[in-house]
Each structure stands twice: as structure tokens, then as C-alpha cells.
Design an enzyme around this catalytic site. Sequence first.
Site, PDB file in Angstrom:
ATOM      1  N   PRO A 141      16.588  36.772 -10.401  1.00  0.00           N
ATOM      2  CG  PRO A 141      16.784  36.112  -8.163  1.00  0.00           C
ATOM      3  CD  PRO A 141      17.555  36.246  -9.435  1.00  0.00           C
ATOM      4  CG  HIS A 142      15.374  39.792  -6.610  1.00  0.00           C
ATOM      5  ND1 HIS A 142      14.048  39.652  -6.279  1.00  0.00           N
ATOM      6  CD2 HIS A 142      16.029  38.778  -5.994  1.00  0.00           C
ATOM      7  CE1 HIS A 142      13.904  38.598  -5.477  1.00  0.00           C
ATOM      8  NE2 HIS A 142      15.093  38.057  -5.294  1.00  0.00           N
ATOM      9  CE1 TYR A 143      13.107  46.250  -9.119  1.00  0.00           C
ATOM     10  CE2 TYR A 143      13.951  44.917  -7.300  1.00  0.00           C
ATOM     11  CZ  TYR A 143      12.960  45.724  -7.835  1.00  0.00           C
ATOM     12  OH  TYR A 143      11.837  45.997  -7.101  1.00  0.00           O
TER      13      TYR A 143
ATOM     14  N   GLY B 133      20.008  43.293  -8.606  1.00  0.00           N
ATOM     15  CA  GLY B 133      20.611  44.465  -9.187  1.00  0.00           C
ATOM     16  C   GLY B 133      21.905  44.224  -9.943  1.00  0.00           C
TER      17      GLY B 133
END
Length: 222
Positions: free
Chosen positions: A120-122, A139
Site C-alpha cells: 500500500p505505500h511506496y 517502503g
Amino acid sequence: MLKDFTIANLLDLNETIAGELFEGKTYPWEVLPEIGAFIVKLGETLDPQEYDCKDGNIWIAKSAKVAPTACINGPAIIGKEAEVRHCAFIRGNAIVGEGAVVGNSTELKNAVLFNKVQVPHYNYVGDSVLGYKSHMGAGSICSNVKSDKKLVVVKDGDEKIETGVKKFGAMLGDHVEVGCGSVLNPGTVIGRNSNIYPLSPVRGCIPADSIYKNAAEIVKKN
């Protein structure tokens, strides 16, 4: 033992539209060269009442949510109830499972995400297979090319398998949790239900039901 990292021991094939892709194979990385052609073949069989077909061999379930700022290159299949969020970049040869989440600034390439996977994120997920309900923290990435550009070898202790491919990210079993900021080095294979501590550099094979703190400290879950 490398036999612990077979498809049968890592993945529930009932939790992906791509089950046929894995048939007749022993290890999940064997599907990597076939993902693109498989998507085109499978996409042509999908029900047009359930999937919209876009130019470039892209099939998107009508129930999926795709942000207008997302970029999707084919061939690709976006499954039912999946969510592709703002500025996600799907470069092609990607299957996003039912109910999966591909988030902000996440990049996918030549990958199979089983149902309910969350990146969901980077995140970067290249040349990888992510099992049912696996999750990658913010990340965390699947590094898919060795720095020396040699072919990837999967290693478990003294055992090793020559994969014959230069690009190979990570194979995550069902319910794997990867902590924020971790780097899964080329050829990483993580067994079912294992957890990776945040900021971990991971390589090789991690047993099922484990907690990975570092290469010298891998403990069994209670």
C-alpha cells in the site's frame, strides 16, 4: 530444506485467478518467464460482464477501484474488489488479486499478487510472487537484480538451486508480513506466516512460522 519452499508449501492456489500458471511446476519462481503470455491467454476468457478490457491487454474488474492518477500498462489483470491507488505504477505483466491493494507510488512489474495482498505505500515489487494476504510495510521492496548482474541462485544453507534467471525478486508465502523499510534481496523466499522485522536486509530462504530479526536471529513463532 528447499523442499519446504515449493509451491505446495508456500501458496494456496485457490486464492488466485492464476492457479493454472503454477500447475506442473515445483517452485514459484518457475512462473516468472510465463506471466505475460499467461495474462493475455487468461484475459481473453474473462467475462465481459465482470471485466472491462482496455487497450494494451488490460483487464480491470468492474468492481475494482482504480485512481485516475494510476498508470497501468499491459498485459495486466486487476481483480474484483481490488484497489489501485493514487500514482500507483503497474508496468506490465502483473496480476493483482481480488481485494488486493496497490498503493501510493507502488510499482509492480512481472508479478503475481494473490488475493488480499497489500502493497500500500511506496513499495517496489518486481519479478515476484506474493501469496494470499501477504503484506509489505511502507517502503519495503523486492530487489530483483543482483549488483553483479549474475543469474540468481536460491540458497537455503548449503542447498542451492540455479534459477537460470537474472531478474528474480521475492517469493512470499501466504500471510507473510514484511516490516517497513525492509529490502528483500534477489532470490529471497519467505515461508508461510512469517514476519520480517522493519529495516531488515533479507536474503535466502526464511522458514515458515518464523520471526526474522536479522540473519543470525531467526526465531520460531510460539
